[in-house]
Design a protein around this motif. Structure first.
Motif, mmCIF file in Angstrom:
data_model
loop_
_atom_site.group_PDB
_atom_site.id
_atom_site.type_symbol
_atom_site.label_atom_id
_atom_site.label_comp_id
_atom_site.label_asym_id
_atom_site.label_seq_id
_atom_site.Cartn_x
_atom_site.Cartn_y
_atom_site.Cartn_z
ATOM 1 N N LEU A 109 69.295 -24.233 13.157
ATOM 2 C CA LEU A 109 68.854 -25.386 13.944
ATOM 3 C C LEU A 109 67.654 -25.019 14.806
ATOM 4 O O LEU A 109 66.681 -25.775 14.900
ATOM 5 C CB LEU A 109 70.010 -25.865 14.824
ATOM 6 N N ARG A 110 67.703 -23.848 15.415
ATOM 7 C CA ARG A 110 66.600 -23.411 16.281
ATOM 8 C C ARG A 110 65.346 -23.060 15.490
ATOM 9 O O ARG A 110 64.245 -23.060 16.044
ATOM 10 C CB ARG A 110 67.038 -22.206 17.110
ATOM 11 N N SER A 111 65.512 -22.747 14.214
ATOM 12 C CA SER A 111 64.350 -22.388 13.392
ATOM 13 C C SER A 111 63.490 -23.596 13.057
ATOM 14 O O SER A 111 62.393 -23.452 12.518
ATOM 15 C CB SER A 111 64.813 -21.732 12.090
ATOM 16 N N ARG A 112 64.021 -24.786 13.361
ATOM 17 C CA ARG A 112 63.323 -26.045 13.084
ATOM 18 C C ARG A 112 63.067 -26.256 11.592
ATOM 19 O O ARG A 112 62.129 -26.942 11.190
ATOM 20 C CB ARG A 112 62.005 -26.130 13.862
ATOM 21 N N ASP A 113 63.900 -25.640 10.771
ATOM 22 C CA ASP A 113 63.838 -25.884 9.335
ATOM 23 C C ASP A 113 64.313 -27.315 9.075
ATOM 24 O O ASP A 113 65.320 -27.754 9.623
ATOM 25 C CB ASP A 113 64.747 -24.887 8.601
ATOM 26 N N PHE A 114 63.588 -28.032 8.249
ATOM 27 C CA PHE A 114 63.953 -29.422 7.990
ATOM 28 C C PHE A 114 65.032 -29.551 6.911
ATOM 29 O O PHE A 114 65.551 -30.630 6.681
ATOM 30 C CB PHE A 114 62.714 -30.227 7.576
ATOM 31 N N THR A 119 71.429 -34.070 13.599
ATOM 32 C CA THR A 119 70.418 -34.694 14.458
ATOM 33 C C THR A 119 69.427 -33.683 15.010
ATOM 34 O O THR A 119 68.320 -34.036 15.397
ATOM 35 C CB THR A 119 71.086 -35.408 15.644
ATOM 36 N N GLY A 120 69.843 -32.416 15.078
ATOM 37 C CA GLY A 120 69.007 -31.395 15.693
ATOM 38 C C GLY A 120 69.306 -31.194 17.162
ATOM 39 O O GLY A 120 68.743 -30.307 17.805
ATOM 40 N N LEU A 121 70.200 -32.010 17.702
ATOM 41 C CA LEU A 121 70.549 -31.935 19.126
ATOM 42 C C LEU A 121 71.960 -31.397 19.343
ATOM 43 O O LEU A 121 72.456 -31.396 20.468
ATOM 44 C CB LEU A 121 70.429 -33.325 19.762
ATOM 45 N N SER A 140 75.198 -29.264 20.070
ATOM 46 C CA SER A 140 75.505 -28.128 20.940
ATOM 47 C C SER A 140 76.080 -26.985 20.112
ATOM 48 O O SER A 140 76.487 -27.169 18.958
ATOM 49 C CB SER A 140 76.530 -28.539 22.002
ATOM 50 N N ARG A 141 76.144 -25.805 20.714
ATOM 51 C CA ARG A 141 76.741 -24.672 20.008
ATOM 52 C C ARG A 141 78.219 -24.943 19.717
ATOM 53 O O ARG A 141 78.722 -24.608 18.636
ATOM 54 C CB ARG A 141 76.577 -23.392 20.833
ATOM 55 N N ASN A 142 78.919 -25.562 20.652
ATOM 56 C CA ASN A 142 80.318 -25.900 20.407
ATOM 57 C C ASN A 142 80.457 -26.825 19.212
ATOM 58 O O ASN A 142 81.347 -26.650 18.369
ATOM 59 C CB ASN A 142 80.935 -26.550 21.645
ATOM 60 N N ARG A 143 79.577 -27.807 19.122
ATOM 61 C CA ARG A 143 79.640 -28.742 17.994
ATOM 62 C C ARG A 143 79.388 -28.015 16.680
ATOM 63 O O ARG A 143 80.037 -28.299 15.669
ATOM 64 C CB ARG A 143 78.604 -29.858 18.190
ATOM 65 N N LEU A 144 78.461 -27.064 16.689
ATOM 66 C CA LEU A 144 78.156 -26.321 15.472
ATOM 67 C C LEU A 144 79.294 -25.376 15.096
ATOM 68 O O LEU A 144 79.589 -25.194 13.914
ATOM 69 C CB LEU A 144 76.849 -25.554 15.643
ATOM 70 N N ASP A 145 79.936 -24.777 16.093
ATOM 71 C CA ASP A 145 81.107 -23.940 15.801
ATOM 72 C C ASP A 145 82.192 -24.757 15.112
ATOM 73 O O ASP A 145 82.949 -24.239 14.285
ATOM 74 C CB ASP A 145 81.674 -23.340 17.088
ATOM 75 N N ASN A 146 82.278 -26.025 15.461
ATOM 76 C CA ASN A 146 83.317 -26.896 14.918
ATOM 77 C C ASN A 146 82.800 -27.821 13.819
ATOM 78 O O ASN A 146 83.462 -28.803 13.480
ATOM 79 C CB ASN A 146 83.932 -27.726 16.050
ATOM 80 N N TRP A 147 81.641 -27.505 13.271
ATOM 81 C CA TRP A 147 81.019 -28.382 12.281
ATOM 82 C C TRP A 147 81.947 -28.625 11.092
ATOM 83 O O TRP A 147 82.169 -29.763 10.670
ATOM 84 C CB TRP A 147 79.702 -27.780 11.803
#
Length: 264
Positions: free
Chosen positions: A44-49, A220-222, A224-231
């Motif tokens: 996400l931080r790499s801004r890869d589309f 969305t690119g927004l 949180s880390r918690n949301r990504l851990d629980n993706w």
């Protein structure tokens, strides 16, 4: 294949031994969720589309499956790969657990050390559900009970949801009790949740929004880390909840397309 896939898969494999610190299925699930979440966060931080998280999970799981032929004894260099496979299966969508995979797991039961390891992917909802509501009415906390086979390690999973269009899962986590989940949610939401208390959900129709707030393909690119851990974990937990409610004869009805954009 997106450029970030290969390196992120290598990173997961390189750090898989951390999973062997787990002492129970829920700890393995948590550690695996965090291991994968770190790579999603980097992407996400790499801004890869090309953030195809669901595709990436499939590639990772395929890589691990090809490296894992059978349960490994303690001390075996490949033991951590077997643990990683169990962690991935705990997070995977239920349709990933196709009959050949189930047969593979069933054959491994009784051969694993520790014995709880093959239970990791068999989390199931109990059917107990509570709701927390913030002052603005559209921010909800859904708390659902879960356990492992035989009633082992009963716990709850908290879904922090914004139900006004667009429906969105803001965060999630596991807790030992409803009280712990309630305190965590109220702290996260802030003053708007100060008076919120958990109420038992008896009408499954009130959960109709839940499957729509956890789209694995929508980034969305927004997040949180918690949301990504629980993706992946949140989606699996929702699936297990829907399965249990259907089994209990109280299925959650779908939302008519015309109502999807309305605030719940």
């Amino acid at each position: 294949m997106p450029s970030w896939f290969d390196e992120s898969i290598r990173q997961v494999l390189a750090h898989r031994r951390v999973l062997m610190l787990a002492k129970c299925p829920r700890e393995l699930e948590q550690a695996t969720a965090e291991l994968l979440g770190e790579q999603l966060h980097r992407a996400l931080r790499s801004r890869d589309f090309n953030l195809y998280f669901d595709w990436w999970f499939g590639e990772l799981a395929t890589t691990v499956l090809t490296r894992t032929g059978a349960p490994t004894p303690p001390g075996d260099p490949d033991q951590s790969t077997w643990w990683l496979l169990q962690g991935l299966l705990a997070l995977a969508p239920t349709d990933f657990l196709i009959p050949p995979v189930q047969d593979f797991l069933d054959a491994a039961t009784g051969q694993c050390e520790p014995p709880w390891l093959p239970l990791s992917c068999r989390v199931q909802a109990t059917g107990d559900i509570w709701q927390l509501t913030a002052a603005e009415q559209t921010r909800l906390g859904i708390i659902a009970g879960y356990e492992y086979p035989g009633g082992a390690d009963q716990h709850v999973y908290l879904f922090d949801v914004e139900t006004c269009s667009p429906m969105e899962l803001l965060g999630a986590d596991t807790f030992d009790t409803v009280e712990q989940a309630t305190r965590a949610w109220c702290t996260t939401v802030g003053p708007g949740a100060a008076k919120s208390r958990p109420t038992v959900i008896t009408d499954p129709a009130s959960l109709a929004f839940l499957p729509y707030c956890c789209d694995l393909t929508h980034v969305t690119g927004l997040e949180s880390r918690n949301r990504l851990d629980n993706w992946f974990r949140a989606a699996r937990r929702i699936e297990e909840l829907m399965i249990t409610l259907r089994r209990l004869g109280t299925p959650v009805p779908p939302i008519p397309p015309a109502e999807l954009m309305e605030c719940r």
